[in-house]
Scaffold this motif. Structure first.
Motif, PDB file in Angstrom:
ATOM      1  N   ALA A  24      48.654 -21.049 141.771  1.00 38.19           N
ATOM      2  CA  ALA A  24      48.634 -21.930 142.945  1.00 38.19           C
ATOM      3  C   ALA A  24      48.403 -21.161 144.248  1.00 38.19           C
ATOM      4  O   ALA A  24      49.195 -21.261 145.191  1.00 38.19           O
ATOM      5  N   LEU A  25      47.306 -20.416 144.260  1.00 40.17           N
ATOM      6  CA  LEU A  25      47.003 -19.608 145.444  1.00 40.17           C
ATOM      7  C   LEU A  25      46.369 -20.471 146.541  1.00 40.17           C
ATOM      8  O   LEU A  25      45.408 -21.183 146.299  1.00 40.17           O
ATOM      9  N   ASP A  26      46.944 -20.379 147.737  1.00 38.26           N
ATOM     10  CA  ASP A  26      46.354 -21.034 148.901  1.00 38.26           C
ATOM     11  C   ASP A  26      46.012 -19.958 149.914  1.00 38.26           C
ATOM     12  O   ASP A  26      46.836 -19.097 150.190  1.00 38.26           O
ATOM     13  N   LEU A  27      44.808 -20.014 150.438  1.00 38.33           N
ATOM     14  CA  LEU A  27      44.518 -19.163 151.591  1.00 38.33           C
ATOM     15  C   LEU A  27      43.276 -19.654 152.304  1.00 38.33           C
ATOM     16  O   LEU A  27      42.484 -20.410 151.738  1.00 38.33           O
ATOM     17  N   GLY A  28      43.124 -19.246 153.551  1.00 36.58           N
ATOM     18  CA  GLY A  28      41.935 -19.649 154.308  1.00 36.58           C
ATOM     19  C   GLY A  28      41.483 -18.482 155.176  1.00 36.58           C
ATOM     20  O   GLY A  28      42.309 -17.731 155.699  1.00 36.58           O
ATOM     21  N   VAL A  29      40.169 -18.296 155.277  1.00 38.13           N
ATOM     22  CA  VAL A  29      39.630 -17.228 156.117  1.00 38.13           C
ATOM     23  C   VAL A  29      38.634 -17.856 157.082  1.00 38.13           C
ATOM     24  O   VAL A  29      37.683 -18.510 156.655  1.00 38.13           O
ATOM     25  N   ASN A  30      38.853 -17.652 158.349  1.00 37.67           N
ATOM     26  CA  ASN A  30      37.977 -18.226 159.363  1.00 37.67           C
ATOM     27  C   ASN A  30      36.867 -17.275 159.752  1.00 37.67           C
ATOM     28  O   ASN A  30      36.918 -16.067 159.467  1.00 37.67           O
ATOM     29  N   SER A  31      35.910 -17.821 160.432  1.00 34.86           N
ATOM     30  CA  SER A  31      34.847 -17.018 161.010  1.00 34.86           C
ATOM     31  C   SER A  31      35.473 -15.971 161.929  1.00 34.86           C
ATOM     32  O   SER A  31      36.392 -16.269 162.695  1.00 34.86           O
ATOM     33  N   GLY A  32      34.999 -14.727 161.834  1.00 32.03           N
ATOM     34  CA  GLY A  32      35.531 -13.666 162.679  1.00 32.03           C
ATOM     35  C   GLY A  32      36.817 -13.053 162.164  1.00 32.03           C
ATOM     36  O   GLY A  32      37.440 -12.254 162.851  1.00 32.03           O
ATOM     37  N   GLU A  33      37.177 -13.399 160.943  1.00 33.44           N
ATOM     38  CA  GLU A  33      38.408 -12.836 160.376  1.00 33.44           C
ATOM     39  C   GLU A  33      38.092 -11.913 159.213  1.00 33.44           C
ATOM     40  O   GLU A  33      37.146 -12.153 158.461  1.00 33.44           O
ATOM     41  N   VAL A  34      38.900 -10.852 159.062  1.00 29.80           N
ATOM     42  CA  VAL A  34      38.863 -10.044 157.845  1.00 29.80           C
ATOM     43  C   VAL A  34      40.221 -10.198 157.177  1.00 29.80           C
ATOM     44  O   VAL A  34      41.237  -9.745 157.707  1.00 29.80           O
ATOM     45  N   ARG A 184      31.956  -8.722 161.365  1.00 30.85           N
ATOM     46  CA  ARG A 184      33.024  -9.622 161.796  1.00 30.85           C
ATOM     47  C   ARG A 184      32.777 -10.083 163.231  1.00 30.85           C
ATOM     48  O   ARG A 184      32.891 -11.271 163.551  1.00 30.85           O
ATOM     49  N   ALA A 185      32.363  -9.113 164.057  1.00 32.14           N
ATOM     50  CA  ALA A 185      32.087  -9.441 165.461  1.00 32.14           C
ATOM     51  C   ALA A 185      30.971 -10.472 165.584  1.00 32.14           C
ATOM     52  O   ALA A 185      30.928 -11.250 166.528  1.00 32.14           O
ATOM     53  N   HIS A 186      30.057 -10.472 164.602  1.00 31.36           N
ATOM     54  CA  HIS A 186      28.989 -11.471 164.598  1.00 31.36           C
ATOM     55  C   HIS A 186      29.421 -12.800 163.993  1.00 31.36           C
ATOM     56  O   HIS A 186      28.599 -13.681 163.778  1.00 31.36           O
ATOM     57  N   GLY A 187      30.703 -12.894 163.648  1.00 35.46           N
ATOM     58  CA  GLY A 187      31.217 -14.193 163.204  1.00 35.46           C
ATOM     59  C   GLY A 187      31.362 -14.351 161.716  1.00 35.46           C
ATOM     60  O   GLY A 187      31.556 -15.467 161.227  1.00 35.46           O
ATOM     61  N   ALA A 188      31.280 -13.253 160.968  1.00 39.38           N
ATOM     62  CA  ALA A 188      31.440 -13.373 159.520  1.00 39.38           C
ATOM     63  C   ALA A 188      32.903 -13.612 159.154  1.00 39.38           C
ATOM     64  O   ALA A 188      33.809 -13.189 159.876  1.00 39.38           O
ATOM     65  N   ALA A 189      33.101 -14.306 158.026  1.00 42.22           N
ATOM     66  CA  ALA A 189      34.433 -14.424 157.434  1.00 42.22           C
ATOM     67  C   ALA A 189      34.470 -13.493 156.239  1.00 42.22           C
ATOM     68  O   ALA A 189      33.599 -13.556 155.382  1.00 42.22           O
ATOM     69  N   VAL A 190      35.444 -12.574 156.221  1.00 44.16           N
ATOM     70  CA  VAL A 190      35.479 -11.547 155.180  1.00 44.16           C
ATOM     71  C   VAL A 190      36.759 -11.661 154.379  1.00 44.16           C
ATOM     72  O   VAL A 190      37.853 -11.719 154.945  1.00 44.16           O
ATOM     73  N   LEU A 191      36.611 -11.711 153.053  1.00 40.64           N
ATOM     74  CA  LEU A 191      37.773 -11.646 152.164  1.00 40.64           C
ATOM     75  C   LEU A 191      37.624 -10.366 151.360  1.00 40.64           C
ATOM     76  O   LEU A 191      36.628 -10.176 150.667  1.00 40.64           O
ATOM     77  N   MET A 192      38.631  -9.481 151.494  1.00 44.12           N
ATOM     78  CA  MET A 192      38.487  -8.163 150.867  1.00 44.12           C
ATOM     79  C   MET A 192      39.735  -7.814 150.075  1.00 44.12           C
ATOM     80  O   MET A 192      40.845  -7.823 150.610  1.00 44.12           O
ATOM     81  N   ALA A 193      39.541  -7.517 148.792  1.00 45.74           N
ATOM     82  CA  ALA A 193      40.640  -6.997 147.983  1.00 45.74           C
ATOM     83  C   ALA A 193      40.678  -5.493 148.187  1.00 45.74           C
ATOM     84  O   ALA A 193      39.632  -4.847 148.196  1.00 45.74           O
ATOM     85  N   THR A 194      41.881  -4.929 148.405  1.00 41.43           N
ATOM     86  CA  THR A 194      41.958  -3.479 148.635  1.00 41.43           C
ATOM     87  C   THR A 194      43.342  -2.948 148.274  1.00 41.43           C
ATOM     88  O   THR A 194      44.311  -3.690 148.180  1.00 41.43           O
TER      89      THR A 194
END
Ligand code: ATP
Ligand code: MG
Lengths: 239, 469
Positions: A24-34, A184-194
């Motif tokens: 039951a994973l919930d998450l959201g990533v907006n434009s400009g977010e990493v 990111r500065a150009h408005g990308a939404a980034v989801l990164m596993a690390t």
């Protein structure tokens, strides 16, 4: 939130037999977010990313990109997305330009001109000489750069990164995160596993800590120091 | 997008040393097989033409002799060499290509190389058709089995899938690209074939070559798409290879053999010994088994004497020997029609039963089509055998009628025929069925190949989601 996030997981759940990969994973990533996903080996980070790519179909819940459910429109939801796994796999007997040309043509439907391809490869950190070498002999860092160039050529504004810098030397890793910041500065939404807490704190805007498929903590990186993030992470891993 | 994928597959294959080697080896094998087949074919064609005209001249130039001796002297009928006979020898090695036409008997065919060949020779004889039917599919499997499974193992499939390329587009693009690379090897072979056919056979040969090319194109497409489909489904390239090699062996080696065995079981044919014993028995005692020659002759004599109101055969208005020999010939023809009719019907039933094997192995239908278009299938062998037999009957009747009509009473065997009689029979001429008729007759095989392609296309179209991990 006033607008819907570019990347969104709603109650994502995936089981493999008795193992719960996602719970039951919930998450959201907006434009400009990493957004950095942290968690031990097997916590479910890759599975979550794979749900956004339709490589894995969730048992219940859904992954959404730009408001569309991935499983319902696997082709359409990929149009603005780029994926960089731990090692970007390329065609060994084609050169870097040829690889990029192939992937970019398939991604955009039009064949980019060579100067454009070269420009992306150079932005990603390769030299002009390297661009014409067959990638069979490329180091891991050079492959990741081609991966970035593919994202640039596609003009992707949704990035799914699965441990993209693990195993890179500190300089290469630094360069990679520099590029990430630019996107990111150009408005990308980034989801990164690390697994790199330091990089998560440095380049991430938010972090989510996962454990056995569940998100156990989520916080903004500007609210917490390096030491505190590590403290929090270890604390969650213990109990 | 398809063009982009195809171009990249093509480029990668052409740069691959293994492909280059395999293409050179298989391409050379094909060209060597075609040239060797053609050389043998030409020699045989020349021998045949020479023999046929010698035969005909010998017949026409016979000195004056008794017509019945002339009929016994007999002559050979040689099957014409078909334009594509050098590509697919079909049933010729088993059925033979020449028939001895003589009085009183319908002979089996002679010149059957397979009868003289050892098992090893039979296995070792690579005709062009054999290479096309077995080796080229093998090459397709070796080249394409990793198209998806290999990319999945290397991880490039994830990269591709992340771009939003539909699985079907990918499959079609790969098929076109690998098909193009195969074209590099097959087009020169087709050109060599066309040049050889053009030299001797002209337009008809070219049309046949086009038709044959179409059949093999469909067959290779089938294999390529099947290979890609299995590759897309398999867990690993190794697994795909094992599955595909099994399917190849089934299609190429096991199923055709099983189909042939099954066909022989469904429609058994007598051994050559048993068959000729049956024929001899019927010749002696009639098909019903109750009318020996002596009875038949007595009945014939009695009825003739009664009809003409005379008491001795020498008083009949025609020569009795000639007349009765023709009646005997007609009796024998009835016997041959009966026994050969049954035998041919069994062979035809075997052919049909065997074709049912195409449900599980497309090669069964392809092999049929290939032989038929090359003009060397069983049906066309039979068409020639029938024509030769008709000629034999015509010739015997002319000889017997000459005796009946012109010989003095009781002098049937001292009467002499001359060159007018020999020439009156005319030469043996046989026109093999044209391509159109052959294709119509092959409708079932064509249907099988089409059904296979259709089934595969439907299966592929239903394949929506590609497993990338
Ligand atoms: N195809 C699969 N079949 C069975 N179990 C699987 C499969 N894929 C993942 N799992 C299991 O699901 C769980 C989550 O795996 P996942 O790869 O998402 O972890 P992760 O957080 O990416 O780990 P890592 O840090 O090692 O990359 C693990 O227990 C894993 O064993
Ligand atoms: Mg992982």
């Amino acid at each position: 939130m006033a607008y819907s996030p570019l990347l969104e997981a709603r109650g994502l759940t995936k089981r493999y037999g008795d193992t719960v990969a996602l719970d039951a994973l919930d998450l959201g990533v907006n434009s400009g977010e990493v957004y950095c996903l942290l968690g031990a080996n097997g916590a479910g980070k890759s599975t979550a990313i794979n749900c956004f790519l339709d490589f894995v179909r969730p048992d219940t819940g859904s992954a959404l990109i730009g408001g569309s459910v991935v499983a319902d429109d696997p082709i359409g939801t990929k149009q603005r997305l780029a994926y960089i796994p731990e090692t970007v796999m390329l065609y060994g007997n084609l050169s870097a330009v040829e690889n990029l040309e192939y992937f970019a043509t398939l991604a955009t439907g039009t064949r980019p001109a060579r100067p454009d391809l070269l420009k992306h490869l150079i932005t990603a950190g390769l030299t002009e000489v390297q661009a014409d070498q067959r990638v069979g002999g490329f180091s891991k860092g050079m492959r990741q750069k081609v991966g970035i160039a593919i994202a640039l050529a596609k003009g992707a504004d949704v990035l799914l990164l699965d441990e993209p810098t693990s195993g890179l030397d500190p300089k290469a890793s630094n360069e990679f995160h520099g590029l990430l910041g630019m996107l990111r500065a150009h408005g990308a939404a980034v989801l990164m596993a690390t697994h790199d807490l330091f990089r998560a704190k440095e380049s991430g805007t938010r972090v989510g800590i996962m454990k056995r498929g569940r998100k156990v903590a989520e916080l903004r990186t500007d609210e917490i120091g390096h030491a505190d993030l590590e403290q929090l992470y270890l604390q969650h891993m213990h109990d | 997008m398809i063009a982009t994928i195809a171009a990249k597959e093509f480029r990668e294959l052409v740069r691959d040393g293994r492909f280059r080697w395999a293409a050179v080896v298989v391409g050379s094998l094909l060209i060597v097989a075609a040239l060797a087949g053609w050389t043998a074919w030409r020699t045989q064609a020349q021998t045949r033409d020479a023999a046929q005209s010698t035969m005909q001249a010998m017949w026409f130039n016979q000195p004056a002799k008794n017509p019945h001796s002339a009929a016994h002297y007999g002559l050979w009928a040689f099957k014409p060499q078909m334009p594509l006979g050098f590509i697919d020898r079909g049933v010729d090695p088993y059925t033979g290509t020449a028939s001895w036409l003589e009085a009183h008997r319908q002979n089996e065919f002679r010149f059957r190389p397979a009868m003289d060949a050892t098992a090893a020779q039979r296995f070792g004889e690579w005709t062009t058709a054999g290479v096309l039917q077995l080796l080229v599919p093998l090459l397709i499997i070796l080249l394409a089995h990793g198209a998806f499974a290999g990319e999945r193992e290397r991880g490039t499939l994830r990269q591709l899938a992340s771009l939003g390329v539909p699985a079907r587009t990918l499959l079609i693009g790969k098929a076109v690209g690998i098909g193009g690379a195969m074209g590099l090897l097959l087009v020169p072979v087709a050109a060599v074939g066309a040049a050889l056919v053009m030299r001797d056979s002209g337009a008809d040969g070219l049309f046949r070559l086009f038709a044959l090319g179409g059949v093999y194109f469909a067959y290779f497409t089938l294999f390529l798409v099947l290979t890609l489909f299995v590759s897309a489904r398999a867990a690993s390239a190794r697994g795909a290879l094992i599955v595909l090699l099994s399917l190849w062996a089934w299609n190429g080696l096991v199923a055709p053999r099983l189909a042939a065995d099954m066909a022989r079981g469904v429609a058994p044919t007598p051994t050559a010994r048993a068959f000729s014993a049956d024929v001899q028995r019927s010749l002696a005692n009639g098909v019903d088994g109750h009318s020996p020659a002596s009875t038949r002759n007595r009945l014939l004599q009695d009825s003739l004497l009664a009809a003409h109101g005379v008491s001795h055969v020498d008083s009949l208005p025609f020569n009795y020997s000639g007349y009765s020999m023709q009646r005997g010939e007609e009796h024998a023809n009835g016997v041959f029609d009966h026994h050969f009719g049954e035998l041919w019907a069994q062979y035809a039933a075997q052919d049909r039963a065997q074709l049912a094997g195409a449900v599980v192995a497309p090669l069964v239908a392809v092999r049929q089509l290939s032989m038929a278009i090359a003009g060397t299938d069983f049906a066309q062998h039979r068409a020639f055998a029938d024509a030769a037999e008709s000629y034999r009957r015509l010739l015997n009747k002319a000889m017997n009628d000459a005796i009946a009509d012109h010989a003095a009473p009781g002098q049937g065997f001292s009467y002499l025929g001359d060159s007018t009689l020999w020439a009156g029979v005319g030469p043996f001429e046989y026109e093999a069925p044209g391509l159109g008729r052959v294709l119509v007759a092959q409708a079932p095989s064509l249907l099988f190949v089409t059904a296979w392609l259709f089934a595969l296309v439907v299966t592929v179209r239903r394949e929506r989601r590609l497993s990338v991990l």
